[in-house]
Design an enzyme around this catalytic site. Structure first.
Site, PDB file in Angstrom:
ATOM      1  N   LYS A  22     -16.127  28.846 -17.137  1.00 28.19           N
ATOM      2  CA  LYS A  22     -16.325  30.165 -17.743  1.00 28.19           C
ATOM      3  C   LYS A  22     -17.789  30.588 -17.802  1.00 28.19           C
ATOM      4  CE  LYS A  22     -12.122  31.532 -19.164  1.00 28.19           C
ATOM      5  NZ  LYS A  22     -11.536  32.865 -18.815  1.00 28.19           N
TER       6      LYS A  22
ATOM      7  N   SER B 126     -10.095  32.108 -26.605  1.00 30.43           N
ATOM      8  CA  SER B 126      -9.656  30.951 -27.393  1.00 30.43           C
ATOM      9  C   SER B 126     -10.738  29.884 -27.443  1.00 30.43           C
ATOM     10  CB  SER B 126      -8.369  30.373 -26.819  1.00 30.43           C
ATOM     11  OG  SER B 126      -8.643  29.685 -25.617  1.00 30.43           O
TER      12      SER B 126
END
Lengths: 325, 325
Positions: free
Chosen positions: A50, A75
């Site tokens: 990410k 999350s």
């Protein structure tokens, strides 16, 4: 979306991201019944791929936007990635996270300097909270997958795979990718289309959260029935994205689905045979390579290990399920 | 021993060993109070640097010797490395291992095709058992550290560190190395002397097994009082080797010593911040970098993570000691 955007992202990420090397294990090959090469993005900064998309997106923002700050919902993996990339751009960040996210993810994001807004996944919409914050405070939203600059950043994984596969003499192979909203998969698929057309991206999802496999099979965006429970917290997106799905539909092979138990077993295999820490979501593609022996996965197969942010208690739980080592 | 032997070993190992990349973590830097770059040899084939020395030594044996088979003694890392390298040379192998070695090490060595001879560390000499086997069966002994070709193989870690440190712009730094008999340390020290003279090798050992630190301080080979118990099973050599000690004496800085508890904390830090699985012995150098804040370790420091072959129960024990993540 096109390959040029991915190559430009690669330039912005140069010297920032860690070019994770393809790895292998003879024991893993035996267990899988096929040659496996893994791309360990758990070793990426903040513990998942990410960081690539987050840095790619933030590094494209104008100074005035950076001065106002950004907001993201996640999350926990996009969260940490945004937190670090924002910090590196002297930009403040607010992250909307589920209150039941893994503790490591919440704590790590907070330590990286982000303001955390916890919400209840059963009752609230994280998008609504983020949009309201953006409105009230003049923040810019960085979406977790449906953002061209995020997809471009994740696509740099595909550029590296194309390069390394060639150096390993691999021209044709499936590239198995843990899939939530499809940012990583669509980015990799675009990079492979341009630089290694014999490699084919394939999505891997846990049972009960197989929205992408069903969407690919039916040719239209399908949704998950539930978005609660499940150990694969990082890839429980409600459906493929509006930007990511058309790319996946055009370029990906059929989606693969594994059980949560298989994902936990794959974590244990990575512990023993690769010495890598994976979170359940990050082990889903490895589980497909290990347990889908009779399906049409290629030999060799390239497997993207997408993340390793896992609470010690969950890791110990996985270690306890497999006593045959 | 000289650099030429290490460079020749590097040629034999080319395409066989995994060139582990230097890695870093911003959180780890904060925790250590200095910039740390780690060399993750836990990611090497068979889970430790030992594969380098084993392959180096076996690849130099004449065909007739390979046909007769080899014998080695090891608590488990040299064992697995010899087992795999022997298999790759179509050579049979016998390994003398302590009966209380970690189960993963015994099982993995057996699965790689070696014949295992277990012995009792409290009552028997592994060297005597190995020499007797060599005599009876015409086997060739591959010692774990006091063998020039083994040292040459381990020295390839130093060649890679020299190259990567340069690409990171590091000219002066301590290179912290988990030390048992000194094969890895002396090999790295020789490679650094030739290719990166501003980098200095330093040994790291657990309390109670600090034979090398004491030997370096006193200028003569000292022995450990005990060789039993202790969680750092891979580096409990009785003393520095006859070949390795003069090299370490000439080239290494003062030895560093950490507690077992610090080694376990370093395992947890590697789990959280590097997503790497380390065994206690493999975490000793990282422990020195994290906990020796007030001593004369350099900033930056390069840390060799030497192995990751650990039983799940020991790993779970380490995870349980540190609740602050």
């Amino acid at each position: 979306m096109n390959i040029k955007q991915i190559k430009e992202a690669a330039k912005r990420l140069h010297g920032r991201t860690f070019s994770t090397p393809l790895m292998s294990s003879t024991v893993l090959n035996e267990l899988a019944g096929r040659r496996i090469l893994v791309k360990p993005e758990c070793l990426q900064h903040t513990g998942s791929f990410k960081y690539r998309g987050a840095f790619s997106a933030i590094s494209k923002l104008p100074k005035s936007t950076l001065a106002n700050g950004i907001v993201a919902y996640s999350s926990g993996n996009h969260a940490q990635a945004i937190a670090l990339a924002a910090q590196q751009h002297n930009c403040s960040s607010v992250i909307v996270m589920p209150h039941d996210a893994p503790k490591v993810k919440i704590n790590r994001t907070r330590r990286l300097g982000s303001e955390i807004k916890l919400y209840d996944r059963a009752k609230q919409s994280r998008e609504n909270i983020a949009f309201q914050l953006a409105d009230e405070r003049g923040l810019t939203i960085i979406k977790p997958y449906d953002d061209p600059m995020v997809i471009a950043g994740q696509g740099t994984v595909g550029l590296e795979i194309a390069l390394e596969a060639e150096s390993h003499g691999i021209k044709n192979a499936d590239v198995l990718i843990c899939c939530g909203g499809g940012g990583l998969t669509s980015g990799i698929a675009l990079a492979l289309e341009a630089n290694a057309p014999g490699l084919r991206a394939r999505t891997c999802e846990p049972e009960g959260f197989d929205d992408t496999a069903r969407s690919l099979a039916k040719g239209k965006i399908c949704h998950n029935e539930k978005l609660l429970e499940g150990v694969c917290d990082a890839i429980m997106a409600p459906s493929p994205g509006k930007l990511t799905f058309p790319i996946m539909q055009r370029l990906c092979g059929p989606g693969l689905v594994v059980s949560e138990n298989q994902a936990l077993h794959a974590m244990v295999a990575a512990f023993h045979h690769l010495k890598l820490v994976l979170e359940p979501s990050g082990a889903v593609a490895l589980a497909a390579a290990l347990f889908h022996k009779q399906t049409s996965i290629s030999d060799p197969a390239i497997v993207v290990l997408s993340g390793g942010n896992v609470d010690p208690s969950m890791f110990a739980k996985a270690l306890a399920i497999d006593k045959n080592f």
